[in-house]
Every structure is written in C-alpha cells, then in structure tokens.
Scaffold this motif. Sequence first.
Motif, PDB file in Angstrom:
ATOM      1  N   PRO A 169       0.825  -1.209   0.000  1.00  0.00           N
ATOM      2  CA  PRO A 169       0.000   0.000   0.000  1.00  0.00           C
ATOM      3  C   PRO A 169       0.862   1.263   0.000  1.00  0.00           C
ATOM      4  CG  PRO A 169      -0.779  -1.575   1.629  1.00  0.00           C
ATOM      5  CD  PRO A 169       0.538  -2.089   1.144  1.00  0.00           C
ATOM      6  N   LEU A 170       0.378   2.284  -0.664  1.00  0.00           N
ATOM      7  CA  LEU A 170       1.070   3.573  -0.708  1.00  0.00           C
ATOM      8  C   LEU A 170       0.166   4.651  -0.128  1.00  0.00           C
ATOM      9  CD1 LEU A 170       2.604   3.506  -4.308  1.00  0.00           C
ATOM     10  CD2 LEU A 170       3.785   3.073  -2.138  1.00  0.00           C
ATOM     11  N   ALA A 171       0.761   5.540   0.650  1.00  0.00           N
ATOM     12  CA  ALA A 171       0.063   6.718   1.162  1.00  0.00           C
ATOM     13  C   ALA A 171       0.692   7.946   0.521  1.00  0.00           C
ATOM     14  CB  ALA A 171       0.187   6.796   2.678  1.00  0.00           C
TER      15      ALA A 171
ATOM     16  N   HIS B 263      -3.559   3.919  -1.499  1.00  0.00           N
ATOM     17  CA  HIS B 263      -4.666   3.634  -0.593  1.00  0.00           C
ATOM     18  C   HIS B 263      -5.138   4.848   0.196  1.00  0.00           C
ATOM     19  CE1 HIS B 263      -4.408  -1.046  -0.305  1.00  0.00           C
ATOM     20  NE2 HIS B 263      -4.049  -0.618  -1.507  1.00  0.00           N
ATOM     21  N   ALA B 264      -4.334   5.921   0.272  1.00  0.00           N
ATOM     22  CA  ALA B 264      -4.732   7.054   1.113  1.00  0.00           C
ATOM     23  C   ALA B 264      -4.064   8.342   0.640  1.00  0.00           C
ATOM     24  CB  ALA B 264      -4.374   6.792   2.572  1.00  0.00           C
ATOM     25  N   ILE B 265      -4.735   9.463   0.900  1.00  0.00           N
ATOM     26  CA  ILE B 265      -4.215  10.799   0.608  1.00  0.00           C
ATOM     27  C   ILE B 265      -4.506  11.692   1.807  1.00  0.00           C
ATOM     28  CG2 ILE B 265      -4.446  12.856  -0.848  1.00  0.00           C
ATOM     29  CD1 ILE B 265      -5.326  11.025  -3.134  1.00  0.00           C
ATOM     30  N   ALA B 266      -3.518  12.481   2.209  1.00  0.00           N
ATOM     31  CA  ALA B 266      -3.711  13.483   3.260  1.00  0.00           C
ATOM     32  C   ALA B 266      -3.044  14.785   2.820  1.00  0.00           C
ATOM     33  CB  ALA B 266      -3.132  13.013   4.589  1.00  0.00           C
ATOM     34  N   VAL B 267      -3.517  15.899   3.370  1.00  0.00           N
ATOM     35  CA  VAL B 267      -3.074  17.222   2.940  1.00  0.00           C
ATOM     36  C   VAL B 267      -2.677  18.081   4.137  1.00  0.00           C
ATOM     37  CG1 VAL B 267      -3.732  19.338   1.698  1.00  0.00           C
ATOM     38  CG2 VAL B 267      -4.693  17.119   0.990  1.00  0.00           C
TER      39      VAL B 267
ATOM     40  N   GLU C  13     -11.825   3.277  -3.461  1.00  0.00           N
ATOM     41  CA  GLU C  13     -11.635   2.911  -2.055  1.00  0.00           C
ATOM     42  C   GLU C  13     -10.527   3.726  -1.388  1.00  0.00           C
ATOM     43  OE1 GLU C  13     -13.772   0.825  -0.571  1.00  0.00           O
ATOM     44  OE2 GLU C  13     -14.737   0.902  -2.548  1.00  0.00           O
ATOM     45  N   VAL C  14      -9.882   4.625  -2.120  1.00  0.00           N
ATOM     46  CA  VAL C  14      -8.824   5.453  -1.531  1.00  0.00           C
ATOM     47  C   VAL C  14      -9.405   6.282  -0.387  1.00  0.00           C
ATOM     48  CG1 VAL C  14      -7.311   7.440  -1.941  1.00  0.00           C
ATOM     49  CG2 VAL C  14      -7.385   5.566  -3.595  1.00  0.00           C
ATOM     50  N   GLU C  15      -8.738   6.262   0.755  1.00  0.00           N
ATOM     51  CA  GLU C  15      -9.190   7.005   1.931  1.00  0.00           C
ATOM     52  C   GLU C  15      -8.610   8.412   1.920  1.00  0.00           C
ATOM     53  OE1 GLU C  15     -11.206   6.121   4.371  1.00  0.00           O
ATOM     54  OE2 GLU C  15     -11.466   3.973   3.971  1.00  0.00           O
ATOM     55  N   ILE C  16      -9.455   9.401   2.185  1.00  0.00           N
ATOM     56  CA  ILE C  16      -8.985  10.761   2.409  1.00  0.00           C
ATOM     57  C   ILE C  16      -8.816  10.921   3.913  1.00  0.00           C
ATOM     58  CG2 ILE C  16      -9.391  13.204   2.019  1.00  0.00           C
ATOM     59  CD1 ILE C  16      -9.020  11.440  -0.527  1.00  0.00           C
ATOM     60  N   ILE C  17      -7.601  11.245   4.327  1.00  0.00           N
ATOM     61  CA  ILE C  17      -7.229  11.268   5.740  1.00  0.00           C
ATOM     62  C   ILE C  17      -7.003  12.708   6.191  1.00  0.00           C
ATOM     63  CG2 ILE C  17      -5.570  10.418   7.436  1.00  0.00           C
ATOM     64  CD1 ILE C  17      -7.152   8.191   6.032  1.00  0.00           C
ATOM     65  N   ALA C  18      -7.414  13.023   7.412  1.00  0.00           N
ATOM     66  CA  ALA C  18      -7.206  14.367   7.950  1.00  0.00           C
ATOM     67  C   ALA C  18      -5.722  14.679   8.058  1.00  0.00           C
ATOM     68  CB  ALA C  18      -7.881  14.494   9.313  1.00  0.00           C
ATOM     69  N   GLY C  19      -5.347  15.850   7.606  1.00  0.00           N
ATOM     70  CA  GLY C  19      -3.950  16.254   7.611  1.00  0.00           C
ATOM     71  C   GLY C  19      -3.603  17.120   8.806  1.00  0.00           C
ATOM     72  N   THR C  20      -2.813  18.179   8.554  1.00  0.00           N
ATOM     73  CA  THR C  20      -2.307  19.004   9.639  1.00  0.00           C
ATOM     74  C   THR C  20      -1.839  20.334   9.061  1.00  0.00           C
ATOM     75  OG1 THR C  20      -0.717  19.068  11.477  1.00  0.00           O
ATOM     76  CG2 THR C  20       0.015  17.985   9.453  1.00  0.00           C
ATOM     77  N   THR C  21      -1.142  21.119   9.873  1.00  0.00           N
ATOM     78  CA  THR C  21      -0.548  22.361   9.403  1.00  0.00           C
ATOM     79  C   THR C  21       0.818  22.072   8.787  1.00  0.00           C
ATOM     80  OG1 THR C  21       0.588  22.808  11.488  1.00  0.00           O
ATOM     81  CG2 THR C  21      -1.676  23.620  11.259  1.00  0.00           C
ATOM     82  N   ASP C  22       1.345  23.034   8.045  1.00  0.00           N
ATOM     83  CA  ASP C  22       2.657  22.840   7.429  1.00  0.00           C
ATOM     84  C   ASP C  22       3.755  22.677   8.479  1.00  0.00           C
ATOM     85  OD1 ASP C  22       2.255  25.469   8.213  1.00  0.00           O
ATOM     86  OD2 ASP C  22       3.140  26.366   6.426  1.00  0.00           O
ATOM     87  N   GLY C  23       3.657  23.425   9.580  1.00  0.00           N
ATOM     88  CA  GLY C  23       4.681  23.312  10.612  1.00  0.00           C
ATOM     89  C   GLY C  23       4.698  21.956  11.282  1.00  0.00           C
ATOM     90  N   CYS C  24       3.527  21.441  11.623  1.00  0.00           N
ATOM     91  CA  CYS C  24       3.451  20.106  12.235  1.00  0.00           C
ATOM     92  C   CYS C  24       3.905  19.039  11.253  1.00  0.00           C
ATOM     93  CB  CYS C  24       2.031  19.817  12.699  1.00  0.00           C
ATOM     94  SG  CYS C  24       1.492  20.795  14.116  1.00  0.00           S
TER      95      CYS C  24
ATOM     96  N   LEU D  37      -0.682   7.217   6.554  1.00  0.00           N
ATOM     97  CA  LEU D  37      -0.436   5.830   6.957  1.00  0.00           C
ATOM     98  C   LEU D  37      -1.145   5.510   8.271  1.00  0.00           C
ATOM     99  CD1 LEU D  37       3.355   5.496   6.083  1.00  0.00           C
ATOM    100  CD2 LEU D  37       1.456   4.345   4.938  1.00  0.00           C
ATOM    101  N   ILE D  38      -1.176   6.484   9.197  1.00  0.00           N
ATOM    102  CA  ILE D  38      -1.903   6.283  10.457  1.00  0.00           C
ATOM    103  C   ILE D  38      -3.380   6.050  10.164  1.00  0.00           C
ATOM    104  CG2 ILE D  38      -2.698   7.492  12.541  1.00  0.00           C
ATOM    105  CD1 ILE D  38       0.074   8.815  12.641  1.00  0.00           C
ATOM    106  N   GLY D  39      -3.919   6.824   9.217  1.00  0.00           N
ATOM    107  CA  GLY D  39      -5.332   6.647   8.852  1.00  0.00           C
ATOM    108  C   GLY D  39      -5.594   5.289   8.249  1.00  0.00           C
ATOM    109  N   LEU D  40      -4.669   4.804   7.435  1.00  0.00           N
ATOM    110  CA  LEU D  40      -4.828   3.470   6.857  1.00  0.00           C
ATOM    111  C   LEU D  40      -4.826   2.391   7.926  1.00  0.00           C
ATOM    112  CD1 LEU D  40      -2.660   3.443   3.597  1.00  0.00           C
ATOM    113  CD2 LEU D  40      -5.152   3.515   3.806  1.00  0.00           C
ATOM    114  N   GLU D  41      -3.972   2.564   8.909  1.00  0.00           N
ATOM    115  CA  GLU D  41      -3.933   1.594  10.008  1.00  0.00           C
ATOM    116  C   GLU D  41      -5.249   1.615  10.775  1.00  0.00           C
ATOM    117  OE1 GLU D  41      -0.906   0.245  13.600  1.00  0.00           O
ATOM    118  OE2 GLU D  41      -0.589   2.131  12.542  1.00  0.00           O
ATOM    119  N   ALA D  42      -5.833   2.822  10.928  1.00  0.00           N
ATOM    120  CA  ALA D  42      -7.086   2.951  11.680  1.00  0.00           C
ATOM    121  C   ALA D  42      -8.236   2.225  10.988  1.00  0.00           C
ATOM    122  CB  ALA D  42      -7.450   4.422  11.853  1.00  0.00           C
ATOM    123  N   VAL D  43      -8.219   2.183   9.657  1.00  0.00           N
ATOM    124  CA  VAL D  43      -9.298   1.514   8.949  1.00  0.00           C
ATOM    125  C   VAL D  43      -8.948   0.061   8.613  1.00  0.00           C
ATOM    126  CG1 VAL D  43     -10.190   3.653   7.978  1.00  0.00           C
ATOM    127  CG2 VAL D  43      -8.514   2.338   6.662  1.00  0.00           C
TER     128      VAL D  43
END
Length: 425
Positions: free
Chosen positions: A4-6, A69-73, A216-227, A416-422
Amino acid sequence: MNTPLAIGIDLGTSGARAVAMTPDFEIVAQGAARLADFGASPRAPNIWWQAVEAALRAVLAKVDRAWVHAIAVDATSGTLLPVDVDGTPLAEPLMYDDKVSDAALLARIAAVIPAESAAHGATSGLAKALVFQSVPGVAKVLHQADWIAGRFAGHFGTTDENNALKTGYDPIDRHWPKWIAATGLRTELLPRVVAPGAPIETIAPEMASTFGLSEEVEIIAGTTDGCASFLATGADRAGDGVTALGSTLTLKLLCDRPIFAPDFGIYSHRINGMWLAGGASNSGGKVLAHFFSTDEIARMSNGIDADISTGLDFYPLLEPGERFPVLDPAWAPRLEPRPADDAEFLKAMLEGISAIEKLGYDRLAELGAPPLHSMRSLGGGAENPAWTAIRQSRLGVPFLPAHSQEAAAGTARLALIGLEAVGDL
C-alpha cells in the motif's frame, strides 16, 4: 511494488509538493509544482488546486496507482476562506500572515478569549472567520487544507485539530469552546474537527476517475505545514526536538503533556497521542545574511574550529526585541566587540545563536516540557558542519538525521496512520 502507498500533499506559500510513501516510511516518488506556473495570485483557490493536481499527477506517474490507498493534505496554518454549500469559494482567502484591521471585531475576541488560546491576535483564524461570516451565501469557513481535502472527498466541512487551533479550538477538551459564540461568530460556520490522521471519507468517485485511482482510496485528515515538517523528520518520542535553522530560529519539542505559555507565544498541538510545543526566536540566519553572503559563510565556516570558543557572548539580532526564549520587546542585540577577523565574527554569531537554541529548550523544560533527548535539524543552517559541531557541544544530545525535510512526507505519515485505523495496512 506490491505494498500500500500513502500520498502526502503539502500546499505551501509558493507551490505544492507531494510524496508517495510505503508503510515502512520509504519515499518512493515525489512531485512538485509552483503556484506561479498557474497564475499570478497565490491567493486564488483555483491556482492552489491546479498546483496540487500537478504535484499529485507527477507522483502518480511514477507509481502503480492501484496501490495508492490514502491521501492526506497539509497547508499553511491560519489561511482561511468562506465557501457556499457546494464548497465554492465566495471571497478572496485571507492568508496566514494577513491581519484583520477591524478594531471592534478584535476587541470582541479580546473580551472573552482565554489567555492560553492560540486564537489571539489580528492574524488568527478566529478573526478571519468573523470577517468571512458576513459574506453573502457563506455556509462554512474553512482552512486551506480543509478545502483541498474537501475537493478530494467530494464534500466540505471537516478540519483537523491542528489547523483548528488558531481558530479557537480547545485541544484539551477537544471541542469548539462555548466562548467562541460570545465573539459573535455563528458557530455553525465552523467545520467539524477530527484528529490528524483520522479517516474523513473515501475519495469522491469523480476524483477517483480524474486521477485514475480506486474509489476505495481514503482521504485522511492532515495538519498544518509546521506540524507536517516536524513529523517528516521521523521524530516520534517525548523529548525529540527539531530545530529549523532558516531565516529565524524555530524550536519544536514533542511532549507527553501540553505546554501553554501565552506570553511566549507557546501553545501545543495535539498529534499522534502526544503534544507538539515550540517557540521562535527573532535571531537566526537572517542575521548572518545581513553581514555575509551564503558563499562567504560557507567558505569561512570551513576554517572554524568549533572546539575553541571565541569567549564572546553574542545575542545576534538585527534590531531590539525578542519573543523567545526571552520575552522583551526592548531586548538589545549583542554583536560587539566585533573581532577584526570576519571568520571569528561569524563564529561568535554561530555560538550566540546556538546559545539561544540551548536556552530555548531549557525554557521549554522550565515550562513543563520533557528535557531534550535528541535533535533533528532542518533548514539551510543544518548543512553547515561548523555550526552543527557548535550546536552539538551546547546541546549535549544525540544529533539524528532527519528522515525527510519535505512537509509532504510528514503528511504521508498521517495518511499511513489513517490506513492503520481503517485496517488497510
């Protein structure tokens, strides 16, 4: 590659970058696009999207799309825009460094905001949300990353705890606090909040078709640029520190408890079950650049013996005023006596900035953070061996290589964390 690729996407001030990452954190493809290639205004959401699309396509051209399998922004913290019920932008966004000038509006916030909130000031997301609630037809006020993720998910109205922080979100009790309504903001305009790395939605069918991806690609919650930049380094334990040696000196430390010190501008992001706290000094590379060119710094640094101190006690600033680790708007620069030898002058400034870095991590520990246990470094200054040697002597902790300096890699880790969660890893 049968794994799987994130994909992590970073939308910055000048462009978009994307990386594809395996579950063992190997980066297998990268792509980038400049905002300027799509138009003159970095404030135009359609230009943001075109840059994101180009960076993503550059990555997808190098991998087997069936394994995505997943994309986050992630995107710039504090950049907001108003949208209608379909997610269409209704006004020019207010960027991360834009200030709200309405004194009465700012006074409404100041009258009710708790001291420890990150939503203080004219550049806060909360101030911008109050401006945008007057836009005709507004249904939601979104952060930049929310809007991009919404394009992929096919619906708008979800944010993450890190982007929400400067808009007034309470990371301790994990909700939009009641005092926000007392500012006059219509709280129904605020998006729902989930943890960074939480699954939002599977990709919209039309987006799957556009990019040749599985529905089936999951859209995962991201974060700020600094984090995201912090996460990209691989730091993941309490006491792991990351110093960015750019034009300013920025310190971030992973903590097992939240740290709030409003007077120093320190607040904590909740991330991966821990807390990320940090501070920023007015010292840094911009002081060095005021006196010497990049080539001069590199040449003189080659002759510096880090084991022999100059004995000078410099506090390199270009003008009076410091915010962290000292809080004093009148704090005076110390750059004298200037040695006759330029290399010795440079060395004394490097020692001074390193001393500020040490004081910064000590200050965080005084405020309740764990002691610094390891160091990873980002920015142009991290490539200077003499400066690194001086810093190692001052900090006295192991210096570890950063896994990546790309914020997009940190966001891929969240995917990847989101993929593990699902259960998709």
